[in-house]
Design an enzyme around this catalytic site. Structure first.
Site, PDB file in Angstrom:
ATOM      1  N   ASP A 351      -0.359  -6.220  10.872  1.00 48.08           N
ATOM      2  CA  ASP A 351      -0.176  -5.106  11.569  1.00 48.08           C
ATOM      3  C   ASP A 351      -1.089  -4.034  11.396  1.00 48.08           C
ATOM      4  O   ASP A 351      -1.917  -3.989  10.371  1.00 48.08           O
ATOM      5  CB  ASP A 351       1.428  -4.611  10.958  1.00 48.08           C
ATOM      6  CG  ASP A 351       1.895  -3.765  12.031  1.00 48.08           C
ATOM      7  OD1 ASP A 351       1.430  -3.489  12.843  1.00 48.08           O
ATOM      8  OD2 ASP A 351       3.018  -3.188  11.580  1.00 48.08           O
ATOM      9  N   ASP A 620       4.935  -5.804   6.285  1.00 51.57           N
ATOM     10  CA  ASP A 620       6.082  -5.182   5.381  1.00 51.57           C
ATOM     11  C   ASP A 620       7.150  -4.717   6.184  1.00 51.57           C
ATOM     12  O   ASP A 620       8.013  -4.059   5.449  1.00 51.57           O
ATOM     13  CB  ASP A 620       5.333  -3.966   4.679  1.00 51.57           C
ATOM     14  CG  ASP A 620       4.810  -2.882   5.597  1.00 51.57           C
ATOM     15  OD1 ASP A 620       5.005  -3.175   7.061  1.00 51.57           O
ATOM     16  OD2 ASP A 620       4.536  -1.952   5.285  1.00 51.57           O
TER      17      ASP A 620
END
Length: 892
Positions: A351, A620
């Site tokens: 990401d 995450d």
């Protein structure tokens, strides 16, 4: 009345869930002896002492005993024990009393013990190290105790605890839902279904419902995808449904990697080689010498010599050393075999936020639609971020920080009361809260991505005046957002409406006919080290691909700053309605994907893996969980949501790509040292096979006594335990390492015969020069006593030469360059190999040992011959390496 006290609880797991699901909330609370405000500390402590920690106990109650059994339950140990039993029969049971000899059996048992005990010690060290490191990464849950919300470790949860849940949380125990708001839960860990289902506190199960599908029950091990809720715990640890499954299924097994499969294949090759060659050696020696008993004993010793009993130990030692080394760099390895996958990864998907960027979002601008900073915009955004109980991300924290710096937030909290909320999800890409002001007006405040907000809005507020949202205004808003995006700002829109649905009936459907009031522009700058890290990863042969839910303009801005290729960017909608062939081409050609859903991230990873790539994914958030499960190796951080940490193979204590790059190097080092042992052992064994077959065919006696062959194998195998402490050359570490058995036969056929050439030269020198010179006669003309001395000298000479050759092959084949001059092993490898060879050379000159092992009187000048042969062997091996590398890129 159903009993819930642990002392007389008579129902557990599914039965308990079935009974409690149909009861009313107040009744459940009463039976669990708790209240809506939770337990007090004294009650919680008593229940924890009574029921124990909220943990699923391992199937094996004695983990160290379990490790001890595993250490000895390997195919190679099984072969050695079988051969030891056979040797016991042939050397002790079926021979006359004066010929009974247990020495070969003792040596075989020593091999088993050295291999097993070393493996056991390494496994215990691994387990202790992982447990110690994992204590640094705790999974917590929000528990209401005595009316106060606290973050506590999940292991401290007890029956009767009130648990608050939001997106990203793992359900810590079996729970009865008391409240829920758009709560969606994924139960794939229990039922295998990937699609999340909605859970509703006020809905009772139907008689036909499967207990796993009860709408008002949440089970341990499942995870919250979106929404929020509150429940009361009715079962913990082994009493949960998950705990019940854990008693019938083996839990927490490591994922089998291509490396694991490769090790199994090599083991099969070596065992098959042993099964074929040993009987052949038996037949040749039996037919040529006529002594079938000695031929059988020698064949057994040959089989032992071909059995790489140290392979499991070396693989384990490599992984342990790798995990310890990674721990020094603040990287926790949860699953040991993921280290090699880390090293073989050629694509890293990640990401954008927090990985390439600083993980510190700042609210730069809170504009109205005229691009003026107004307190009302900040106040409404504060109400939305402060009162939402779902997944508070960096954007919410930035809004709250900005409001606390510019507004009187205490007064705002006094003036408004939260009524309800509609949590964020990745399909709507927006979230809403409903508040009531002092005039008792209900106000729905919504923030979200631009397209999604424009889709549910029909009015705008400019300078206090409300007007319809027409096409010109829509385009103006999009243009202004694009301009801010070009500046690297991430923009969300803010809207509201008054008096939505009645209390208790708010839903996603209320997010319509909103009034757009302004822009929230956030800055998430790249990390200072991001560009250097991406350059290092590129030099390591790793392609970095960005998979983000953010928009294209912001992602392009960040990508440009960190040196990514941003010539081509695909959006999530571009992936829709494409064939598999088209999708594979798209994911190969593009390194930046934006506005992706969690499922699309996982889809991209699956497509890359189908094309033969080894893919690592770093994430995450809750939206990263599907991608992490799809990847070959999943990487997360200590600050990640619970489900991300649970899905991870490797956890970083700091979200830094430079740490990742170091981990990749360590992974490749682990792979290289394991392959080093495998290839060297295969070539050495193949060379020994050729030498033994040649010697057995032409010599009138055994080329080496069984006990000598066993001692030789024991000494070589023990010295190989140092290989995990060796280094690999930088060129080898510069590219991803992937397992392949296709090149092993070629390696064997190149380097095995090389050592056999020098064995055969040694045979000739010993048989025609050294032995006749010492005994004073040729073998054919020798007496019976002289023949015994002749064969003893021959066996001793080949023992010394063979040991030196086997030890030197480690140095010769560990690196393409000339050993000892242009490349050298680590001190521990050098000491172990040369030290063991020196010990083996000295043994024949120590009279008691020489007599026990039946060594002959070898002349000192033979050692000079061996030294000369070793120089020639290293020279020839270096030449063969050059030939080999003409068609292969790497030696190991």
């Amino acid at each position: 009345m159903l009993k819930f006290n642990s002392k007389d609880r008579v129902v557990t797991n599914a039965t308990l869930a079935k009974q409690i699901a149909r009861q009313e909330k107040n009744e459940v609370l009463k039976q669990l002896h708790t209240t809506i405000n939770g337990l007090n500390p004294v009650q919680a402590k008593q229940r924890l002492e009574q029921d124990g920690l909220n943990e699923v106990s391992n199937k094996e109650h004695h983990p160290k005993l379990h490790f001890l059994i595993d250490a000895f339950m390997t195919p190679f140990t099984g072969v050695l024990l079988f051969l030891a039993g056979l040797s016991f029969l042939t050397n002790y049971v079926f021979v006359p009393a004066d010929q009974k000899d247990l020495s070969t059996v003792i040596i075989m048992i020593m091999m088993v013990l050295i291999s097993g005990i070393t493996s056991f010690i390494q496994n215990v060290k691994t387990s202790d190290a992982v447990d110690s490191l994992l204590n640094m990464v705790s999974v917590t849950t929000n528990v209401k105790r005595a009316g106060e919300d606290k973050e506590l470790p999940t292991k401290d949860v007890v029956v009767g605890d009130i648990i608050n849940l939001s997106a990203g949380d793992l359900v810590p125990a079996d729970m009865y839902l008391l409240k829920s708001k758009d709560l969606f839960c994924s139960a794939s860990s229990l039922n295998g279904e990937s699609s999340p289902v909605e859970k509703m506190a006020d809905q009772k199960p139907k008689e036909s419902d499967n207990y796993l599908d009860y709408p008002n029950i949440l089970y341990e091990g499942t995870n919250i995808v979106s929404g929020s809720g509150m429940g009361v715990v009715f079962a913990t640890g082994d009493k949960t449904v998950f705990g019940n499954l854990a008693r019938t299924l083996i839990q927490n097994k490591n994922k089998e990697t291509t490396f694991d499969i490769g090790i199994k294949n090599v083991s099969k090759i070596l065992l098959i080689m042993t099964a074929v060659i040993a009987p052949l050696v038996f037949l040749i020696n039996g037919l040529t010498k006529g002594d079938w008993l000695n031929a059988l004993i020698f064949a057994i010793a040959t089989a032992v010599g071909l059995t790489p009993e140290m392979l499991p130990v070396i693989v384990t030692s490599n992984l342990v050393k790798g995990s310890v080394e990674m721990a020094k760099h603040e990287t926790i390895v949860k699953r040991m075999n993921s280290i090699q996958n880390f090293g073989s990864a050629d694509i890293l998907c990640t990401d954008k936020t927090g990985t390439l960027t600083q993980d510190r979002v700042v609210l730069e601008r809170h504009y109205n639609l005229n691009l003026e900073e107004k307190p009302k915009v900040l106040e409404l955004s504060y109400l939305n971020s402060y009162y939402q109980t779902g997944m508070k991300d960096l954007i919410d924290k930035a809004v709250i920080d900005a409001a606390q710096g510019e507004l009187d937030t205490k007064k705002i909290n006094q003036n408004y009361q939260k009524i309800d909320e509609i949590p964020f999800d990745f399909k709507r890409r927006r979230m809403s809260v409903v508040v009531m002001n002092q005039q008792y007006e209900h106000i729905l405040v919504t923030k979200g991505a631009a397209e999604e907000m424009l889709a549910c809005s029909n009015r705008v507020e400019i300078d206090g005046a409300i007007s319809p949202l027409d096409e010109d205004q829509r385009q103006k808003i999009l243009t202004e957002i694009d301009e801010m995006n070009q500046d690297g700002l991430r923009v969300v829109l803010l809207g509201y409406k008054k008096n939505p649905a009645p209390v208790g009936e708010f839903s996603i459907d209320d997010e319509n006919e909103l009034i757009l009031v302004g822009f929230l522009a956030f800055l998430d700058p790249p990390k200072d080290s991001a560009k250097a890290a991406l350059t290092a990863l590129k030099e390591d042969g790793i392609t970095v691909k960005i998979l983000t839910g953010d928009n294209e303009a912001v992602t392009r801005n960040v990508g440009k700053q960190v040196g990514l290729n941003i010539d081509r960017v695909y959006q999530g909608k571009d992936l829709e309605n494409k064939t598999d062939a088209e999708l594979k081409q798209m994911v190969q050609a593009c390194d930046v994907f934006v506005k992706l859903s969690p499922q699309q991230k996982a889809q991209i990873i699956d497509l890359l893996r189908q094309d033969g790539h080894t893919v690592a994914y770093m994430g995450d958030g809750i939206n990263d969980a599907p991608a992490m499960k799809a990847a070959d190796v999943a990487i997360s951080v200590d600050t990640a949501v619970d489900i991300a940490k649970k899905s991870a193979d490797i956890i970083l204590l700091h979200k830094d790509l430079m740490i990742l790059e170091k981990g990749v190097q360590i992974g490749r080092q682990v792979f290289g040292n394991t392959m080093k042992y495998i290839k060297i052992t295969l070539s050495s064994n193949f060379g020994n096979i050729l030498s033994i077959l040649v010697a057995s065919s032409f010599l009138p006696f055994l080329p080496m006594l069984p006990i000598q062959l066993l001692i030789l194998d024991l000494m070589y195998g023990t010295s190989c335990l140092s290989i995990p402490f060796d280094t690999m050359n930088k060129h080898y570490l510069s590219e991803p390492r992937k397992w392949s058995t296709k090149k092993l036969p070629k390696f064997m056929f190149y380097f095995g015969p090389t050592s056999s050439i020098f064995d055969i030269i040694t045979f000739a020198l010993l048989f025609f020069v050294v032995c006749p010179q010492v005994t004073g006669t040729s073998y054919a003309a020798a007496s019976a006593t002289q023949k015994l001395i002749f064969s003893a000298i021959f066996c001793t000479g080949w023992f010394i030469e063979s040991l030196w050759t086997q030890e030197m092959v480690i140095h010769a084949l560990r690196d393409p360059k000339l050993p000892f001059i242009k490349q050298h092993a680590t001190a521990i490898v050098t000491c172990a190999t040369i030290g063991m060879a020196v010990v083996g050379t000295v043994l024949p000159f120590i009279t008691p040992i020489a007599k026990a092992i039946k060594f002959g009187p070898i002349p000192m000048y033979f050692l000079a011959i061996v030294f000369l042969l070793l120089i020639l062997y290293i020279a020839l091996t270096t030449l063969v390496k050059k030939w080999y590398l003409k068609s292969e890129k790497y030696l190991i």
